[in-house]
Motif scaffolding. Structure first.
Motif, PDB file in Angstrom:
ATOM      1  N   ASP A   1       0.811  -1.215   0.000  1.00 54.63           N
ATOM      2  CA  ASP A   1       0.000   0.000   0.000  1.00 54.63           C
ATOM      3  C   ASP A   1       0.844   1.265   0.000  1.00 54.63           C
TER       4      ASP A   1
ATOM      5  N   ALA B   1       2.469   5.819  -2.572  1.00 52.03           N
ATOM      6  CA  ALA B   1       1.283   5.162  -1.998  1.00 52.03           C
ATOM      7  C   ALA B   1       0.217   4.971  -3.061  1.00 52.03           C
TER       8      ALA B   1
ATOM      9  N   ILE C   1      -4.856   6.283  -0.847  1.00 49.63           N
ATOM     10  CA  ILE C   1      -4.201   6.502   0.444  1.00 49.63           C
ATOM     11  C   ILE C   1      -3.483   7.844   0.441  1.00 49.63           C
TER      12      ILE C   1
ATOM     13  N   ASP D   1      -6.021  10.509   0.965  1.00 51.10           N
ATOM     14  CA  ASP D   1      -6.451  10.568   2.371  1.00 51.10           C
ATOM     15  C   ASP D   1      -5.400  11.262   3.227  1.00 51.10           C
ATOM     16  N   TYR D   2      -4.131  10.934   2.965  1.00 50.06           N
ATOM     17  CA  TYR D   2      -3.044  11.553   3.718  1.00 50.06           C
ATOM     18  C   TYR D   2      -3.027  13.066   3.501  1.00 50.06           C
TER      19      TYR D   2
ATOM     20  N   HIS E   1      -1.428   4.402  11.082  1.00 51.86           N
ATOM     21  CA  HIS E   1      -2.078   3.472  10.150  1.00 51.86           C
ATOM     22  C   HIS E   1      -1.215   2.257   9.830  1.00 51.86           C
TER      23      HIS E   1
ATOM     24  N   TYR F   1      -2.395  -0.283   6.690  1.00 55.12           N
ATOM     25  CA  TYR F   1      -1.742  -0.330   5.389  1.00 55.12           C
ATOM     26  C   TYR F   1      -0.543  -1.267   5.443  1.00 55.12           C
TER      27      TYR F   1
END
Length: 382
Positions: free
Chosen positions: A255, A316, A320, A323-324, A366, A370
């Protein structure tokens, strides 16, 4: 040991180990080498001049070159643990003094990064945590038959390299990184163009590059990239990857890819306060508590700990990464609104420095969500 095995053996087999330097880099290198998994004996710290340096560090004597007689063997291995900008002068001085076994281990060097990697690996395993090495993980990945022999598709994995019109010239041949997509950062601040991709097109924060550094490229990637995986490196810092690894990554269950963490002794927060404006850390922690309260415990863990992910380098899955970024940029805006204006080009980059530590907070939070793998970083020396 996984990284730098030959060098580790050289260190273990040396008749005497001496660290040149008595600053923060020397402190961290010594702390790492004296701890597990290395457990090495350091004889002393060596400096050119005792003026301004401590008499002892980590319980070991700090001696000057003039005091070396009878205390440092002629066959001692001298580990030069300093910032890279001082290296050439120090090497010349040591050679003039007759030292022949010298091992540079500067802050940004690939060797120091790998030495830290073994240390972090050991700590992770001791805590019952995974430490995944990307090269090893990708060996197990099978590329579909229909994809064999084909060029890697650009929309599957795209890794950008941040470049700026004021970057210093580099003499190293970097053609092995031809798979990188160069993007000019701070393009809104100059009419000069050095890349086909620029960070001031569409939704962007290019004008903030002085504070946000390579993060203006990350913001652009967040808003515009449509790849399956996206990532960001620098003109002097590159992920040690190749086309085969990138193709395998596209078909893997990885991920997130991060570089080997940076070690800070005595703690991440204390070193940040040493190198930067200490009050900014408090603003960052306040921002996390205010905007992302469920990350507050992880933030406290990171600030008291010894590791963080540096350089804002990450690859990533795009979801993801999105989202980060949705988490990161509001926190950075909070800090920007509350921190004092900086003078000088270095400390002016405080948003970029804070983001490095925030990246550690986010991905540590996380780490069970992940699948994260680590890859070596190559730093291009000046």
């Amino acid at each position: 040991m996984y990284y730098a095995r030959d060098t580790v053996e050289e260190l273990k087999n040396s008749s005497q180990l001496v660290i040149y330097g008595a600053g923060l880099v020397a402190y961290e290198v010594a702390s790492c080498l004296m701890g597990e998994p290395y457990g090495l004996n350091i004889a002393c710290f060596l400096v050119s001049d005792k003026n301004g340096n401590p008499n002892r560090m980590l319980g070991l004597p700090v001696i000057s070159l003039d005091e070396r007689e009878g205390r440092i063997h002629k066959n001692a291995l001298i580990i030069v643990a300093v910032m890279g900008k001082y290296l050439d002068e120090i090497l010349e001085n040591l050679e003039k003094k007759g030292f022949v076994h010298i091992l540079p281990m500067t802050f940004e060097s690939d060797l120091w990064s790998m030495i830290q990697g073994n240390y972090y690996w050991y700590v992770r395993l001791g805590r019952g945590k995974n430490y995944r090495i990307l090269e090893e993980e990708l060996k197990q990945v099978q590329v579909p038959v229909e994809a064999e022999g084909q060029e890697r598709k650009g929309n599957r994995v795209c890794i950008y390299t941040a470049k700026c019109h004021v970057d210093r010239p580099l003499s190293e041949d970097l053609s092995r990184y031809s798979w990188e997509a160069s993007i000019q950062v701070g393009a809104a601040l100059t009419k000069e163009r050095i890349c086909g991709l620029i960070d001031n097109e569409g939704d962007n924060i290019s004008h903030k590059n002085g504070q946000y550094c390579e993060l203006t490229a990350l913001y652009w990637i967040w808003k515009h990239d449509t790849s399956d995986y996206a990532g960001l490196g620098h003109y002097r810092r590159h992920f040690e990857l190749n086309e085969d690894m990138l193709k395998r990554l596209a078909y893997s269950d990885i991920d997130v890819v991060l570089t080997i963490p940076i070690i800070n002794f005595p703690s991440v927060r204390e070193v940040y306060g040493h190198d930067h404006v200490a009050g900014d850390w408090d603003v960052m922690m306040e921002a996390v508590r205010t905007l992302a309260a469920d990350y507050a415990e992880t933030a406290q863990e990171l600030e008291k700990g010894n590791f963080y992910y540096g350089y804002n380098m990450v690859i990533a899955r795009k979801k993801i990464l999105d989202d980060y970024c949705e988490w990161l940029f509001p926190i950075l805006e909070y800090c920007e609104e509350r921190c004092n204006v900086r003078e000088g080009t270095y400390q002016k980059r405080y948003i970029g420095f804070l983001a490095e530590r925030l990246m550690g907070i986010y991905f540590l939070r996380h780490e069970d969500d992940y699948k994260i793998a680590h890859v070596k970083k190559h730093f291009v020396e000046g």
